[in-house]
Design a protein around this motif. Structure first.
Motif, short mmCIF file in Angstrom:
data_model
loop_
_atom_site.label_atom_id
_atom_site.label_comp_id
_atom_site.label_asym_id
_atom_site.label_seq_id
_atom_site.Cartn_x
_atom_site.Cartn_y
_atom_site.Cartn_z
N ILE A 103 -3.29 4.05 -2.19
CA ILE A 103 -4.45 4.28 -1.31
C ILE A 103 -5.20 5.56 -1.66
O ILE A 103 -6.34 5.73 -1.24
N TYR A 104 -4.60 6.45 -2.46
CA TYR A 104 -5.32 7.61 -2.94
C TYR A 104 -6.33 7.21 -4.02
O TYR A 104 -7.40 7.78 -4.12
N GLN A 105 -5.95 6.24 -4.84
CA GLN A 105 -6.81 5.79 -5.93
C GLN A 105 -7.82 4.73 -5.49
O GLN A 105 -8.88 4.60 -6.09
N GLN A 106 -7.45 3.94 -4.48
CA GLN A 106 -8.32 2.87 -4.00
C GLN A 106 -8.43 2.89 -2.48
O GLN A 106 -8.00 1.96 -1.80
N PRO A 107 -9.00 3.94 -1.92
CA PRO A 107 -9.06 4.06 -0.46
C PRO A 107 -9.87 2.96 0.20
O PRO A 107 -9.59 2.60 1.35
N GLU A 108 -10.84 2.39 -0.50
CA GLU A 108 -11.65 1.32 0.09
C GLU A 108 -10.82 0.09 0.40
O GLU A 108 -11.05 -0.58 1.41
N TYR A 145 0.86 -1.18 0.00
CA TYR A 145 0.00 0.00 0.00
C TYR A 145 0.90 1.23 0.00
O TYR A 145 1.76 1.38 0.88
N THR A 156 1.27 5.71 -1.20
CA THR A 156 0.56 6.98 -1.34
C THR A 156 1.08 7.71 -2.57
O THR A 156 1.99 8.52 -2.48
N ALA A 198 -7.65 0.13 1.27
CA ALA A 198 -6.88 0.48 2.46
C ALA A 198 -7.75 0.37 3.71
O ALA A 198 -7.29 -0.13 4.75
N ARG A 199 -8.99 0.81 3.62
CA ARG A 199 -9.90 0.69 4.77
C ARG A 199 -10.16 -0.77 5.11
O ARG A 199 -10.11 -1.15 6.27
#
Length: 121
Positions: free
Chosen positions: A64-69, A30, A32, A71-72
């Motif tokens: 994680i900026y493009q796919q924050p879900e 992951y 940024t 990362a969550r």
């Protein structure tokens, strides 16, 4: 039809048994965006994988900026973070992965060709 299934199962078992000592690694990194730290972590991890896991790893780089879900879902609170999903146990390493010894230990890999490092493990 059941015989075919049994034959395939037997074939899979023999492949797994033959490759038992060569575990496949499933890794997620992951990051940024294209920050210097993110770029360094990708470069450092690729180097470790090419040196120690040739042909035995699957690496997924997740911004994680493009796919924050994602990362969550993975409960990522810092980046870069490397998650070793397989082989178990699951492990997390945070940082730019520049310390190769630490990365190897985190991946449960032995130090190749260097007895001093092996003793530290």
């Amino acid at each position: 039809m059941k015989k075919t299934t049994k034959k395939r199962s037997a074939a899979k078992k023999s492949v797994v048994q033959n490759e038992g000592h060569r575990k496949m690694y499933t890794l997620r990194l992951y990051i940024t965006g294209q920050t210097p730290r993110s770029v360094a972590s990708v470069r450092n991890l690729r180097h470790v994988c090419d040196e120690h896991l040739t042909g035995r790893f699957e690496l997924q780089v997740i911004d994680i900026y493009q796919q924050p879900e994602l990362a969550r879902e993975a409960e990522i609170i810092a980046a870069p973070t490397l998650v070793k999903r397989l082989p178990l146990p699951l492990r997390r390493l945070v940082g730019d992965l520049s310390n190769e010894q630490r990365v190897l230990m985190g991946l449960d890999l032995k130090f190749d060709g260097n007895e001093d490092h092996g003793e530290q493990r």
